[in-house]
Design an enzyme around this catalytic site. Structure first.
Site, PDB file in Angstrom:
ATOM      1  N   LYS A 250      -8.543  14.377   3.718  1.00 54.32           N
ATOM      2  CA  LYS A 250      -7.763  13.145   3.799  1.00 54.32           C
ATOM      3  C   LYS A 250      -6.861  13.292   5.018  1.00 54.32           C
ATOM      4  CE  LYS A 250      -6.310  13.990  -0.439  1.00 54.32           C
ATOM      5  NZ  LYS A 250      -6.332  12.709  -1.157  1.00 54.32           N
ATOM      6  N   ARG A 251      -6.179  12.224   5.456  1.00 52.27           N
ATOM      7  CA  ARG A 251      -5.261  12.386   6.571  1.00 52.27           C
ATOM      8  C   ARG A 251      -4.257  13.507   6.266  1.00 52.27           C
ATOM      9  NH1 ARG A 251      -5.287   8.509  10.846  1.00 52.27           N
ATOM     10  NH2 ARG A 251      -3.536   9.772  11.573  1.00 52.27           N
TER      11      ARG A 251
ATOM     12  N   HIS B 289       0.791  -1.232   0.000  1.00 44.79           N
ATOM     13  CA  HIS B 289       0.000   0.000   0.000  1.00 44.79           C
ATOM     14  C   HIS B 289       0.821   1.278   0.000  1.00 44.79           C
ATOM     15  CE1 HIS B 289      -4.121  -1.576   0.469  1.00 44.79           C
ATOM     16  NE2 HIS B 289      -3.537  -2.579   1.085  1.00 44.79           N
TER      17      HIS B 289
ATOM     18  N   THR C 148      -8.328   6.677  -2.668  1.00 43.87           N
ATOM     19  CA  THR C 148      -9.696   6.244  -2.943  1.00 43.87           C
ATOM     20  C   THR C 148     -10.642   7.429  -2.766  1.00 43.87           C
ATOM     21  OG1 THR C 148      -9.838   5.487  -0.658  1.00 43.87           O
ATOM     22  CG2 THR C 148      -9.443   3.809  -2.364  1.00 43.87           C
TER      23      THR C 148
ATOM     24  N   LYS D  18     -14.186   8.667  -4.860  1.00 39.69           N
ATOM     25  CA  LYS D  18     -15.471   9.045  -4.256  1.00 39.69           C
ATOM     26  C   LYS D  18     -15.959  10.382  -4.825  1.00 39.69           C
ATOM     27  CE  LYS D  18     -13.754   7.028   0.038  1.00 39.69           C
ATOM     28  NZ  LYS D  18     -13.106   7.396   1.316  1.00 39.69           N
TER      29      LYS D  18
ATOM     30  N   LYS E 259       0.855  14.476   1.111  1.00 36.60           N
ATOM     31  CA  LYS E 259      -0.450  14.814   0.515  1.00 36.60           C
ATOM     32  C   LYS E 259      -0.555  16.315   0.204  1.00 36.60           C
ATOM     33  CE  LYS E 259      -2.846  10.899   2.737  1.00 36.60           C
ATOM     34  NZ  LYS E 259      -3.703  10.218   1.721  1.00 36.60           N
TER      35      LYS E 259
HETATM   36  C1  PLP Z   1     -11.857   7.538   1.594  1.00 40.92           C
HETATM   37  C2  PLP Z   1     -11.372   8.011   2.915  1.00 40.92           C
HETATM   38  C3  PLP Z   1     -10.009   8.213   3.149  1.00 40.92           C
HETATM   39  C4  PLP Z   1      -8.967   8.013   2.079  1.00 40.92           C
HETATM   40  O1  PLP Z   1      -8.845   9.224   1.378  1.00 40.92           O
HETATM   41  P1  PLP Z   1      -7.584   9.523   0.441  1.00 40.92           P
HETATM   42  O2  PLP Z   1      -7.920  10.836  -0.165  1.00 40.92           O
HETATM   43  O3  PLP Z   1      -7.548   8.420  -0.570  1.00 40.92           O
HETATM   44  O4  PLP Z   1      -6.388   9.568   1.311  1.00 40.92           O
HETATM   45  C5  PLP Z   1      -9.608   8.680   4.377  1.00 40.92           C
HETATM   46  N1  PLP Z   1     -10.497   8.926   5.350  1.00 40.92           N
HETATM   47  C6  PLP Z   1     -11.816   8.758   5.166  1.00 40.92           C
HETATM   48  C7  PLP Z   1     -12.753   9.070   6.286  1.00 40.92           C
HETATM   49  C8  PLP Z   1     -12.303   8.298   3.953  1.00 40.92           C
HETATM   50  O5  PLP Z   1     -13.614   8.105   3.785  1.00 40.92           O
END
Ligand code: PLP
Length: 809
Positions: free
Chosen positions: A535-536, A344, A643, A647, A541
């Site tokens: 995101k985190r 990952h 991911t 979304k 990032k």
């Molecule tokens: C989908 C999701 C992530 C992953 O987001 P990335 O932009 O791919 O890092 C992290 N936290 C939550 C709550 C999510 O739903």
């Protein structure tokens, strides 16, 4: 005028055509009232909304139970008129925040897809008593609060004490004539809690089994040297701490002993569970003395989600060799055929490298087995590459140095028959960099499985308005076959569709604005562009690149307030690992910029900066359907897949992003001209590394960058603590591993194109529709179908398990 439909009514409209959902209204009401009375022991006079939530949850659970039992053997709501506000009750349910970010969320999407595809699959994990912390923002800083998610009980889980299993730690190893014995261990019990995982309208209900640590009743009572009975009972906590709390790091390795205990705990319990199930099946060839494990890999596939369960490899070897007396070579063949590994991340700080000294103490037999695995592996490499000592060093599972360490990724690659990355670009990087030597050794092992998301949660559930609009045009088949969204492509010029898609987005924005105002007391302009970066929080990032853009917009507004600006509401959200100082500073910077920008009368409605507190799945479900612009701006080569990007695409946001992770495939599917792609490609980053990245060069050359950086550095946004961001700016200028300044110019220019298109709502919405139409690849159903075919050797089943005959009362 008719009252607008609630989300649950919209969902119902498209999700329950023809089927009775939870059965007829009278049945639902009866079951609900029975639970309120007998389970919650309340009547309507004293019941709280939480009581109603639990009564409803139990009603839904009862509905699943018949199917759940039947599925295991075999291998709501048409306006229930209960007088309940379902959306209010939804808010009472706690998030099961048992993961850190994308990795755990991916596993959850996979469970949904496996059940929907009718695969006989189990999800295993730890039932943390405390999941990911709740984030509070106090004076602009992140403050962590314990996530006591089980306080009111969990209506979805069922404890299974009858399947409790022992897990051993510490002790010593004895080699004798009968074989190897692991003796004098400390035992902790693993108590399974099962949660049903229903497939979408196929009557399948799979199981997610989470393990909770329990001290045995005789814990420490055998030791005659301890203080006594009371102390021994109090010490039960020590054992039960194993499943107490989730380590909150995302993409970062912290070599703590308790974390290693957690990793072994879940693996040891799960393997016993799998082997028990195999032995009781008709394939265990029921020899009363010795089980035949020859067919084990035909009946069992273990997918390692990152290296966190890597101990499954030495543990399976230990069970086969020491317990089941299978000879080593046969055991190794079985282990390799059974296990597969998903990588990952390639970030070095995220790779698990456990000190050998920790294994010596906690898992002495596993250390011996790992040494033996490594010896055979290195002998094999040495035979193929005679004299190549450096290769042996690079490929060893054991890293020498001041502290000897075990490289878990190397162990996973060696012990698996398949290794995959999670997006095409990432799978290539895996072969060319982190596992280059291993790829040269066994190229056929390496695969790609591009991540996906479940369209049930990330479209139907979170955005019923959009799902309904799509269903009106192309039917409902896309919910289980997302590639059908391409039927929208010929309709990008359809005026009704353009109008409806834009209308749904506006409704979602209004609803989210209302939520922000109610819950967080912030007022935003719902006709502004919703620019969302959630995101985190991590340097790779590049939330800092976003910050530089915000400051640049601010300075432009201040410089020429009369100019026409496209109004934006920039929303940034995400948790920082509590020990990650720079990530916490990034949050403070966002809130600091917000406190200046949001109160500047010259700026007014043109720009707002909101930090979205406590970003989690339930908040993602609300903000993503409301987003216009999705920020996916990691340094090329650092985000394995992402991911979140998918979304947003599915929910009608346009992407501004780098050629990283799955963004590359999103651009391929939709056409790069339908995304806002900018900045360095992986090759450019590599070239810059060879040349030497010099941040000052950009700082000196770009006046707007210099202005923004100087403001941050000099305390313009932190007047009460002018030195607050000095170290951060020093990092950006002198040792920025993620080259923020190198992409600044392209990013700001690209953002100007975003503004340009936003001025033309019709063209904007047409691009949105093209993106939605091309997002079908990113269904986790597609991902799981590929895992099943290419790695597990199983076929998805569309065989419908018949619905159960419900017992009536
Ligand atoms: C989908 C999701 C992530 C992953 O987001 P990335 O932009 O791919 O890092 C992290 N936290 C939550 C709550 C999510 O739903």
């Amino acid at each position: 005028m008719a009252k607008p439909l609630t989300d649950s009514e919209k969902r119902k409209q498209i999700s329950v055509r023809g089927i009775a959902g939870l059965g007829d209204v009278a049945e639902v009401r009866k079951s609900f009232n029975r639970h309120l009375h007998f389970t919650l022991v309340k009547d309507r006079n004293v019941a709280t909304p939480r009581d109603y939530f639990f009564a409803l949850a139990h009603t839904v659970r009862d509905h699943l139970v018949g199917r759940w039992i039947r599925t295991q053997q075999h291998y709501y709501e048409r306006d229930p008129k209960l007088g309940l506000d379902l959306e209010e009750l939804e808010e009472i349910e706690e998030d099961a925040g048992l993961g850190n970010g994308g990795l755990g969320r991916l596993a959850a999407c996979f469970l949904d897809s496996m059940a929907t595809l009718g695969l006989a699959a189990y999800g295993y994990g730890i039932r943390y008593e405390f999941g990911i912390f709740n984030q509070k923002i106090v004076d602009g800083w992140q403050v962590e609060e314990a996530d006591d998610w089980l306080r009111y009980g969990n209506p979805w889980e069922k404890a299974r004490p009858e399947y409790m299993l022992p897990v051993h730690f510490y002790g010593r190893v004895e080699h004798c004539l009968e074989g190897v014995k692991w003796l004098d261990t400390q035992v902790v019990l693993a108590m399974p809690y099962d949660t049903p995982v229903p497939g979408y309208r196929n009557n399948t209900v799979n199981t997610m089994r989470l393990w909770s640590a329990k001290a045995p009743n005789d814990f420490k009572l055998h030791d005659f040297n301890v203080g006594g009975y009371i102390e021994a009972v109090l010490d039960r906590n020590l054992a039960e701490n194993i499943s107490r709390v989730l380590y909150p790091n995302d993409n970062f390795f912290e070599g703590k002993e308790l974390r290693l205990k957690q990793e072994y705990f879940v693996v040891a319990a799960t393997l016993q569970d799998i082997i028990r199930r195999f032995k009781s099946s008709k394939f265990g060839c029921r020899d009363p003395v010795r089980t035949c494990f020859e067919t084990f890999p035909d009946k069992v596939a273990i997918q390692l989600n990152d290296t966190h369960p890597a101990l499954a490899i030495p543990e399976l070897m230990r069970i086969l060799v020491d317990v089941e007396k299978v000879d080593w070579d046969k055991a190794w063949e079985i282990t390799k055929k059974t296990c597969a590994y998903t990588n990952h991340t390639v970030l070095p700080e995220a790779l698990e490298r456990w000190p050998v000294s920790m294994f010596e103490k906690l898992l002495p037999r596993h250390l011996e087995i790992i040494y033996a695995i490594n010896q055979r592996h290195l002998d094999h490499v040495a035979a193929l590459f005679p004299g190549d000592v450096d290769r042996l060093r690079r490929m060893s599972v054991i890293e020498e140095g001041d502290c000897k360490r075990i490289n878990m990724a190397h162990l996973c690659v060696i012990g698996s028959h398949a290794v995959n990355g999670v997006a095409r670009i990432h799978s290539e990087i895996v072969k060319q960099s982190v596992f280059k030597d291993f790829y040269e050794l066994e190229p056929e092992k390496f695969q790609n499985k591009t991540n996906g998301i479940t369209p049930r949660r990330w479209l139907l559930l979170c955005n019923p308005g959009l799902a309904g609009t799509i269903a009106e045009k192309i039917g409902e088949g896309f919910l289980t076959d997302l590639s059908q969204l391409k039927k929208l492509l010929p309709l990008v010029d359809d005026e009704a569709l353009i109008r409806d898609v834009a209308k749904v987005k506006q409704e979602n924005k209004l609803k989210f604005s209302a939520l922000l105002e109610k819950e967080y007391k912030v007022k935003i302009n719902p006709s502004s562009m919703f620019d969302v970066h959630v995101k985190r929080i991590h340097e790779y990032k590049r939330q800092l690149l976003n910050c530089l853009h915000i400051v640049t917009l601010y300075n432009r507004i201040k410089k020429d307030p009369a100019r026409a600006f496209v109004p934006r509401t920039v929303m940034i959200g995400g948790k920082a690992a509590p020990g990650y100082h720079m990530a916490k500073m990034i949050i403070k910077l966002v809130t600091s910029i917000g406190s200046v920008v949001n109160h500047d009368p010259v700026v007014g409605d043109k720009l707002k900066v909101i930090f979205l507190e406590n970003y989690r799945v339930s908040l993602a479900e609300k903000v993503i359907p409301a987003a216009d612009l999705s920020q996916q701006i990691s340094t090329a080569g650092t985000e394995a897949s992402g991911t979140g990007n998918m979304k947003f695409m599915l929910n009608g946001a346009l992407t501004i992003g780098t050629m990283d992770g799955a963004n590359v495939e999103m651009a391929e599917e939709a056409g790069a001209e339908n995304l806002f792609i900018f900045g360095m490609r992986v090759e450019d980053v590599e070239a810059l590394d060879r040349k030497g990245y010099n941040a000052r060069e950009y700082y000196d050359r770009l006046p707007e960058l210099k202005q923004a950086v100087d403001q941050i550095s000099s305390g313009f946004f932190s007047p009460k603590d002018p030195d607050c961001f000095r170290d951060m700016v020093n990092m950006l200028l002198n040792h920025d591993r993620f080259k923020v300044f190198a992409d600044y110019e392209a990013y700001v220019a690209c953002q100007a194109q975003v503004d340009q298109l936003y001025r033309n709502p019709r063209e904007w919405t047409k691009k949105v529709i093209r993106n939605i139409a091309c997002s079908g690849k990113f269904s986790s159903d597609r991902t799981i179908t590929e895992y099943a075919r290419d790695i597990w050797g199983v076929e998805p089943s569309d065989l419908q398990i018949p619905p159960p005959n419900l017992p009536r009362d």
